[in-house]
Design an enzyme around this catalytic site. Structure first.
Site, short mmCIF file in Angstrom:
data_model
loop_
_atom_site.label_atom_id
_atom_site.label_comp_id
_atom_site.label_asym_id
_atom_site.label_seq_id
_atom_site.Cartn_x
_atom_site.Cartn_y
_atom_site.Cartn_z
CG ASP A 242 -7.40 -2.50 1.67
OD1 ASP A 242 -6.71 -2.16 2.63
OD2 ASP A 242 -7.80 -1.70 0.79
CB ILE B 268 -1.11 -0.44 9.61
CG1 ILE B 268 0.27 -0.56 10.27
CG2 ILE B 268 -2.20 -0.24 10.67
CD1 ILE B 268 0.63 0.60 11.21
CG ASP B 269 -6.80 -3.52 6.42
OD1 ASP B 269 -6.91 -2.56 5.66
OD2 ASP B 269 -7.73 -4.31 6.67
CG ASP C 210 -3.00 -2.54 4.41
OD1 ASP C 210 -2.16 -1.79 4.96
OD2 ASP C 210 -4.19 -2.23 4.27
CD GLU D 37 -2.83 1.34 2.30
OE1 GLU D 37 -2.89 0.46 3.16
OE2 GLU D 37 -3.66 2.26 2.21
CB THR E 111 -4.34 3.44 8.94
OG1 THR E 111 -3.54 2.49 8.25
CG2 THR E 111 -3.45 4.58 9.40
C1 IPD Z 1 -8.97 0.56 4.97
C2 IPD Z 1 -9.71 -0.41 5.84
C3 IPD Z 1 -11.17 -0.03 5.89
C4 IPD Z 1 -11.79 0.02 4.53
C5 IPD Z 1 -10.99 0.92 3.59
C6 IPD Z 1 -9.53 0.51 3.59
P1 IPD Z 1 -6.43 1.07 5.61
O1 IPD Z 1 -7.60 0.22 4.88
O2 IPD Z 1 -9.55 -1.72 5.35
O3 IPD Z 1 -11.91 -0.98 6.60
O4 IPD Z 1 -13.08 0.54 4.64
O5 IPD Z 1 -11.54 0.75 2.29
O6 IPD Z 1 -8.82 1.41 2.76
O7 IPD Z 1 -6.46 2.44 4.99
O8 IPD Z 1 -6.73 1.11 7.05
O9 IPD Z 1 -5.22 0.33 5.26
CA CA Z 2 -3.10 0.34 5.29
#
Ligand code: IPD
Ligand code: CA
Length: 324
Positions: free
Chosen positions: A245, A97-98, A95, A75, A100
């Site tokens: 993701d 940190i999913d 990813d 990412e 964030t």
């Molecule tokens: C997000 C999370 C979130 C989702 C967003 C993603 P991130 O990833 O997975 O649940 O709704 O579409 O972008 O930005 O925390 O890596």
């Molecule tokens: Ca992320």
């Protein structure tokens, strides 16, 4: 797939996820104590911290040292302009940190998600939430598992239900949806009206309402997939995510008997074909994802037919819109 030693890659990836998890937890402590520089990417709700970047650098370095011929999609590298073309070669899709936003707020649904894509399909997935100490793993053809307790923990096979329950209709479902980070009027209206119909009581004024048991937003796409694999969520739908993701979660859910597909259009075009549920590059990069948990076979309907029926009911209810 015999040319790749998936069990050895899994062992490496799990060790890496634990190491990354340690950095994420330390980062969280630092943020909660002293704050952190939170930067904005696309807009003020699309966040990135120094820890997202730090963790991705760690993962990129370790994966390239151990698997120098594998490609890497991440990412934060993508945000910085590193956008390798998709090929048939083994590719880590990460990813760091999913969740964030959860990370910044100290809400413990946060994970690292590491997928391995080969021949444009996910073949291995590792998702680790270091706050809840939940490690989800999946390997193509070998099932998926959750482990609590680190290296001493005993992996528990997914889904938890030995004989997955039926799902008669959306009205009985617990469904994950997300608000995402695209808050322009059109997508926001489509999303809100869709949630309204999924939740609403048709006998009390919500015409077309399905009155599902509940809607949930964990704030992490990877954790939503993991929860569907486990059976705590019946399904999850989102428009706007990216391959990093979902790549690990897709495989983990599929190996737990879940059915994953893409947009309304993909569903309509594939549902009567052998390609239904085959998640390749087009779906992984298509920004529109839906997953339904394992459903047991019944006398008059196979589990797969039931999964198809539920997705049909869902897509008849919610609106499609373009991801930005
Ligand atoms: C997000 C999370 C979130 C989702 C967003 C993603 P991130 O990833 O997975 O649940 O709704 O579409 O972008 O930005 O925390 O890596
Ligand atoms: Ca992320």
């Amino acid at each position: 797939m015999s040319e790749l030693d998936l069990q050895s890659i899994l062992k490496f990836t799990v060790a890496l996820a634990y190491e990354a998890g340690h950095v994420i937890r330390k980062g969280s402590e630092a943020i909660q104590l002293a704050g952190s520089n939170v930067d904005e990417k696309k807009n003020s709700v699309d966040l990135v911290t120094e820890y997202d970047v730090k963790v991705e650098e760690l993962v990129k370095k370790k994966t390239s040292e151990t698997y120098p011929s594998f490609k890497f999609i991440g990412e934060e590298s993508y945000a910085a302009g590193s956008r390798p073309e998709w090929t048939d070669e083994p590719t880590f899709c990460v990813d760091p940190i999913d969740g964030t936003t959860n990370f910044v707020h100290g809400f413990p649904w946060v994970c690292i998600s590491i997928g391995l894509i080969y021949k444009r399909h996910s073949i291995l997935g590792v998702i680790y939430n270091p706050f809840l100490d939940l490690l989800y793993t999946g390997v193509k053809g070998s099932g998926s598992y959750v482990t609590h307790g680190g290296l001493n923990g005993t992996p528990r096979k997914l889904p938890f239900a030995s004989s997955p329950k039926p799902l008669a209709s959306l009205s009985q479902a617990q469904i994950a949806v997300e608000w995402g980070n695209d808050r322009a009027s059109k997508p926001l209206t489509s999303r809100s009206e869709s949630f309204h119909l999924i939740a609403g009581d048709p006998s009390n004024g919500v015409v077309g309402g399905r009155m599902a048991h509940s809607l949930r937003s964990l704030g992490s796409s990877a954790m939503n997939f993991a929860m569907v694999a486990q059976g705590g969520l019946d399904m999850y739908w989102e428009i706007g995510c990216w391959p990093w993701d979902v790549s690990a979660g897709v495989l983990i859910a599929q190996e737990a008997g879940g059915l994953v597909t893409g947009s309304h259009k993909v569903y309509a075009e594939t549902k009567e074909t052998a390609a239904f549920g085959d998640v390749g590059e087009a779906i992984l990069t298509g920004r529109k994802y839906i997953v339904v948990r394992a459903i047991g076979d019944a006398e008059k309907e196979t589990g797969r037919e039931a999964q198809k029926r539920i997705i049909g009911e869902f897509y008849d209810t919610v609106q499609d819109y373009d991801a930005l």
